[in-house]
Design a protein around this motif. Sequence first.
Motif, PDB file in Angstrom:
ATOM      1  N   GLU A 247       0.829  -1.203   0.000  1.00  0.00           N
ATOM      2  CA  GLU A 247       0.000   0.000   0.000  1.00  0.00           C
ATOM      3  C   GLU A 247       0.861   1.250   0.000  1.00  0.00           C
ATOM      4  O   GLU A 247       1.877   1.313   0.683  1.00  0.00           O
ATOM      5  N   THR A 248       0.441   2.235  -0.773  1.00  0.00           N
ATOM      6  CA  THR A 248       1.200   3.480  -0.852  1.00  0.00           C
ATOM      7  C   THR A 248       0.738   4.446   0.231  1.00  0.00           C
ATOM      8  O   THR A 248      -0.319   4.262   0.836  1.00  0.00           O
TER       9      THR A 248
ATOM     10  N   ASP B 290      -0.460   7.345  -0.048  1.00  0.00           N
ATOM     11  CA  ASP B 290      -1.747   7.995  -0.313  1.00  0.00           C
ATOM     12  C   ASP B 290      -2.884   6.991  -0.504  1.00  0.00           C
ATOM     13  O   ASP B 290      -3.894   7.300  -1.116  1.00  0.00           O
TER      14      ASP B 290
ATOM     15  N   MET C 182      -3.338   3.975  -2.077  1.00  0.00           N
ATOM     16  CA  MET C 182      -3.567   3.071  -3.208  1.00  0.00           C
ATOM     17  C   MET C 182      -2.984   1.699  -2.883  1.00  0.00           C
ATOM     18  O   MET C 182      -2.089   1.571  -2.066  1.00  0.00           O
ATOM     19  N   GLN C 183      -3.498   0.705  -3.567  1.00  0.00           N
ATOM     20  CA  GLN C 183      -2.984  -0.646  -3.365  1.00  0.00           C
ATOM     21  C   GLN C 183      -2.327  -1.141  -4.647  1.00  0.00           C
ATOM     22  O   GLN C 183      -2.903  -1.031  -5.723  1.00  0.00           O
ATOM     23  N   ALA C 184      -1.116  -1.657  -4.524  1.00  0.00           N
ATOM     24  CA  ALA C 184      -0.432  -2.226  -5.684  1.00  0.00           C
ATOM     25  C   ALA C 184      -0.359  -3.729  -5.519  1.00  0.00           C
ATOM     26  O   ALA C 184       0.152  -4.223  -4.517  1.00  0.00           O
TER      27      ALA C 184
ATOM     28  N   GLU D 218       5.168  -1.243  -9.582  1.00  0.00           N
ATOM     29  CA  GLU D 218       4.270  -0.424  -8.785  1.00  0.00           C
ATOM     30  C   GLU D 218       4.306   1.026  -9.278  1.00  0.00           C
ATOM     31  O   GLU D 218       3.267   1.667  -9.412  1.00  0.00           O
TER      32      GLU D 218
ATOM     33  N   LYS E 297       2.463   1.677 -12.401  1.00  0.00           N
ATOM     34  CA  LYS E 297       1.012   1.562 -12.246  1.00  0.00           C
ATOM     35  C   LYS E 297       0.420   2.726 -11.472  1.00  0.00           C
ATOM     36  O   LYS E 297      -0.678   3.156 -11.748  1.00  0.00           O
ATOM     37  N   LEU E 298       1.145   3.233 -10.470  1.00  0.00           N
ATOM     38  CA  LEU E 298       0.519   4.165  -9.537  1.00  0.00           C
ATOM     39  C   LEU E 298       1.023   5.605  -9.608  1.00  0.00           C
ATOM     40  O   LEU E 298       0.362   6.509  -9.143  1.00  0.00           O
TER      41      LEU E 298
ATOM     42  N   GLY F 143       4.721  10.143  -2.261  1.00  0.00           N
ATOM     43  CA  GLY F 143       3.384   9.884  -1.730  1.00  0.00           C
ATOM     44  C   GLY F 143       2.715   8.716  -2.418  1.00  0.00           C
ATOM     45  O   GLY F 143       1.966   7.960  -1.808  1.00  0.00           O
ATOM     46  N   ALA F 144       3.028   8.552  -3.704  1.00  0.00           N
ATOM     47  CA  ALA F 144       2.393   7.487  -4.476  1.00  0.00           C
ATOM     48  C   ALA F 144       3.244   6.227  -4.502  1.00  0.00           C
ATOM     49  O   ALA F 144       3.182   5.443  -5.439  1.00  0.00           O
ATOM     50  N   CYS F 145       4.057   6.040  -3.481  1.00  0.00           N
ATOM     51  CA  CYS F 145       4.942   4.881  -3.446  1.00  0.00           C
ATOM     52  C   CYS F 145       4.773   4.165  -2.113  1.00  0.00           C
ATOM     53  O   CYS F 145       4.494   4.784  -1.091  1.00  0.00           O
ATOM     54  N   SER F 146       4.953   2.869  -2.123  1.00  0.00           N
ATOM     55  CA  SER F 146       4.739   2.104  -0.895  1.00  0.00           C
ATOM     56  C   SER F 146       5.992   2.024  -0.031  1.00  0.00           C
ATOM     57  O   SER F 146       5.942   1.533   1.091  1.00  0.00           O
TER      58      SER F 146
END
Lengths: 254, 254
Positions: A79-80, A82, A84-86, B158, B161-162, B241-244
């Motif tokens: 999970e990121t 912000d 989102m789920q990858a 990831e 995709k995100l 932010g958009a990374c896990s």
Amino acid sequence: MAFIKVSMDALHADTTLSNYMHHLAEVPLLRQCTPAQRQHLAQHARLEHHAKGKVLFLSGDRADHFFLVLTGWVKLYRETLDGMQAIVDVLPAGHLFGETALFEENVFPFSAEVIEPATLLRLPIAVLSDEISKDPALALAMLRVMVQYRRQQDQELEHTKLQSAPQRIGCFLLRLLDQRNQGPFSLNLPYDKTLIASRLGMQPETFSRALTRLKDETGIRISGARIEGDAISQLAIYACGACSSTFPCKDKAG
Amino acid sequence: MAFIKVSMDALHADTTLSNYMHHLAEVPLLRQCTPAQRQHLAQHARLEHHAKGKVLFLSGDRADHFFLVLTGWVKLYRETLDGMQAIVDVLPAGHLFGETALFEENVFPFSAEVIEPATLLRLPIAVLSDEISKDPALALAMLRVMVQYRRQQDQELEHTKLQSAPQRIGCFLLRLLDQRNQGPFSLNLPYDKTLIASRLGMQPETFSRALTRLKDETGIRISGARIEGDAISQLAIYACGACSSTFPCKDKAG
DNA sequence: GCATGTGATTGACAAAAATCAATTGGGAAT
DNA sequence: ATTCCCAATTGATTTTTGTCAATCACATGC
């Protein structure tokens, strides 16, 4: 309704384990073990049944065990910040997961959740660790599996970069089929469309529309989770043009 | 004009090899070798200099050797049936490539091309193969490297995709920097923008516009291949932010 | 039977990225 | 300096995908 799920989570008696021993010989990594090694592993194994939705562990959890899927499906995800789920991977029967924690400070680098009712074998990482350092052949087998996995990742990266949404779905379907067969085909999607969408890196709405477009362009037939067609080549011609592998490709779904 | 490039391709005398011996100790895979093993490997090594554009091998070529990048940059890529190119990886100094052919029928699964003038060490795969089966510790070291690589691939999947295009660029820049430093930073893009774009899975035009947007949103300064900013956190806040993974992340560019 | 909840679909719209086309800019060769 | 070439940029437009909202379909429990 919750108590029904709880009963599903219960551990079954170890006596049923012997029913699954032969599965161990079918896992690529363990195929190369001697029967004695497999026996040794099995002595420390525990058999578990889990209902859909069961979270096995979370990213960052301490990793003492790894798992083997005997039946059902399991998703690995991260999970990121912000929210989102990858989806890292979606695993069918025969696949191993959590074993890489061996080399990563014994912490799981992703979370795992059962997405279709599953039978799992849970094995202590320490046992695997022992066997590997005792037997170079096992280490080599593991290397081989890793290299293969790495190739599959390369492929997937390529797909998300170069294939359109309908092509990615076509490719996904192809990998669910035995591509050596030439004639008509028929299959059931193995898990929810929403999850397939996420696995392929698109929104459920996009998946739905892309599937419709794939149908229009290739002539496959769709009703619910069932998909049929007259020739695998219909899909291959449409999907494999944007791929660097030659058809039939050896990759499996996923 | 061609003859100039040819002279660049020429092999230098092996006497210069000793200048590079210490590099061997810096490669993750080889760091765990004994000095004797490294010495053994080095005896079979050949040093090569290549100009930008030199194609080292093509996907499907017979793989007798693997390579080690000492200076410069090398790209690994595959081509699809409809003519697109997928960048598998872009490697800076210290990285190894072609070694996975060990487990894949001795055929390279991708093509390789020098993209910035490079010094390479070419080693016979057979020697590595020997050492690995002789020494379990080396096999374990290799496993470790593979697992690490696999993690990086997961991460990259990831990202594509995100993350948005500007975020992916921001993340790319971050991985070029030493993230332990907090203050102002300054760097030169290590290779062509067109190639970075392809590496990040976008068109050159998109890259150009996304870089402009990254500049507007984070306040970094750009002139040609030179990029500067007042604080690394500018980039991290925008991209991570958009990374896990948590900042600072350990991944390096590529 | 009916209510309920979830997954799936559809429509309308917005955002992101790709594409096509034209131009700019900077280095290398002459 | 001048020409040439190619990477890079910019503009205009199309395509693709994401987002938001409403609805539908279907299984489940009651």
